[in-house]
Design an enzyme around this catalytic site. Structure first.
Site, short mmCIF file in Angstrom:
data_model
loop_
_atom_site.label_atom_id
_atom_site.label_comp_id
_atom_site.label_asym_id
_atom_site.label_seq_id
_atom_site.Cartn_x
_atom_site.Cartn_y
_atom_site.Cartn_z
CG HIS A 156 28.53 41.98 -28.93
ND1 HIS A 156 29.83 42.95 -28.55
CD2 HIS A 156 28.36 41.98 -29.97
CE1 HIS A 156 29.79 42.83 -30.03
NE2 HIS A 156 29.28 42.31 -30.74
CB SER A 277 29.48 33.30 2.55
OG SER A 277 28.86 34.30 3.25
CE LYS A 283 27.48 34.28 -2.21
NZ LYS A 283 28.26 35.52 -2.10
CD GLU A 290 34.90 34.57 -6.85
OE1 GLU A 290 35.36 35.96 -6.87
OE2 GLU A 290 34.66 32.93 -6.13
#
Ligand code: ARG
Length: 459
Positions: A156, A277, A283, A290
């Site tokens: 979980h 970024s 970043k 992704e």
């Protein structure tokens, strides 16, 4: 434009209809398979005395030259042709003359396209399997380095029990091994030749389907000509294998994304596989992971596409079936691209064991072991579980952890607690005690690594 199929039609169609009907823009990918198939067909026709030896030699010679010229770029594909089969036959006839027109004896584009497509899929399976193997090597390498790196295991997404990072990575290795097995299984059913089924009913010529199939490396031939030209199960199966593989890659990518976040910081990806970024200089984005996660959706879409296209088609060939290719090409290219990027990304990824340990030290992931300690001293598990739970609640209230609670506190809960409890709830001990087959102990992890390595050598 005039066609080779001027039967009862006059062979002249509307330009829009031509474009709509044409598949050359995508099926030209199969030019090699188409020519190899034709070479085998010419050989079979000659062996069966349907064409002469010299006709066969001439056909094969020109087919080889077409293949060479296409590979070198000397010959470019005419995008106005209807499909790759028509294009090759047209060029062949231009180069050979009348004999070129004999090649299409005892075959049809229906069995020809089914043949080419199966050959294509067989090649793709081999390429994909070898790419999965390189991802497996990266995973095994990392697992070896992290066979005793402690991290929290989750259920979980809540910290559950201590495991090793190696054990976690090997779970993915097992998934990928099943993926290879699935692709190899799909290969077996794809490796059956439809050529000689002809348009749908077989042929009156004395062909030798088995000989032609063996020349092309097939294991056998389809047993029913109608099935031979209308079966696209191998397409469904292949994209289904791709989808399951992508589902695994997506789950792994998701973890890579989580692990490389500041909230976890269990790993650091190489800058080769992250992006910055344009506005936030701090970043380091895991774009590749992704994208793998994102591309999973399109492969699932390809699977739904082919299933829907085939649903409800009457036997035998229908033009709908031309729609089988783009989805499969897309699924295959996507899978290959994802695997190609994942292998080096995993290889260069750096584990950060300190952070994993830090996370493992919070969250009471040794609470089960505390209960097990009491069980080994004679308490029933449910009673021990209750006591252990109360101690955890107490620790949370007092902002401490099990390792730091003094023995006299433990004794308030049960007289069975002794000093050896601290050893029992030590995280490394917790891991090392899980010696059950497939468990997280270092020896079990090493056994799994050995298994994967042997698999890689033998598959
Ligand atoms: N381009 C077609 C396809 O991909 C080839 C088969 C055409 N057969 C036919 N009878 N029109 O399916």
């Amino acid at each position: 434009m005039a066609k080779m199929w001027t039967g009862v039609t006059n062979g002249v169609t509307d330009k829009l209809a031509d474009d709509f009907n044409s598949s050359i823009s995508f099926d030209s990918k199969m030019f090699k398979e188409d020519i190899e198939g034709s070479i085998a067909h010419a050989s079979m026709l000659a062996k069966q005395n349907i064409i002469s030896e010299s006709e066969k030699d001439c056909l094969i010679d020109r087919l080889c030259s077409i293949l060479e010229d296409l590979k070198s770029g000397k010959l470019s594909i005419d995008q106005s042709a209807e499909d790759i089969h028509m294009f090759v036959e047209q060029v062949l006839t231009e180069r050979v003359g009348e004999t070129g027109k004999k090649l299409h004896t005892a075959r049809s584009r229906n069995d020809q396209v089914a043949l080419d497509f199966r050959m294509y899929v067989k090649n793709e399976i081999s390429k994909i399997v070898s790419l999965i193997k390189s991802v497996l090597s990266s995973l095994t390498e990392q697992a070896e380095e992290n066979a005793s790196t402690i991290m929290p295991g989750y259920t979980h997404l809540q910290r559950a029990q201590p495991i090793t990072f190696g054990h976690h990575l090997l779970a993915y290795a097992m998934m990928l091994i099943r993926d290879i097995d699935r692709f190899n299984d799909c290969y077996k059913r794809t490796n059956v030749s439809p050529i000689g089924s002809c348009a749908l009913a077989g042929t009156t010529y004395n062909t030798d389907r088995f000989y032609e199939a063996s020349l092309l490396g097939f294991d056998g031939v389809c047993k029913n000509s109608l099935d031979g030209v209308s079966d696209r199960d191998f397409t469904v199966e292949f994209i289904s294998c791709c989808s399951t593989l992508m589902m695994h890659l997506s789950r792994l990518s998701e973890e890579i994304i989580l692990w490389s976040s500041w909230e976890f910081k269990f790993i650091e990806l190489s800058t080769d596989y992250t992006t910055g970024s344009s506005i936030m200089p701090q970043k380091k984005n895991p774009d590749m992971a992704e994208l793998i996660r994102g591309k999973t959706g399109r492969v699932y879409g390809d699977l739904m596409g082919i299933l829907t296209t085939l649903k409800g088609l009457p036997l035998a060939y229908n033009k709908d079936m031309q729609e089988d290719k783009e989805g499969l090409f897309d699924a295959s290219e996507t899978v290959k691209a994802c695997l190609s990027i994942l292998a080096p990304m995993l290889k260069t990824m750096k584990a950060i064991p300190e952070n994993m340990l830090l996370a493992a030290q919070k969250g009471f992931i040794n609470a089960t072991d505390l209960a097990d300690y009491l069980v080994k001293k004679g308490l029933p598990f449910r009673t021990a579980y209750k006591i252990s739970g109360s101690i955890v609640s107490d620790c949370i209230k007092n902002n401490t952890v099990l390792e730091k609670l003094p023995l006299d506190k433990y004794k308030e809960y049960s007289e069975l607690f002794e000093n050896d409890l601290y050893q029992e709830i030590d995280l490394l001990t917790c891991v090392e005690k899980r010696v059950s087959y497939g468990g997280t102990s270092v020896s079990s992890v090493n056994g799994q690594i050995k298994f994967v390595k042997e698999y890689l050598q033998n598959v």
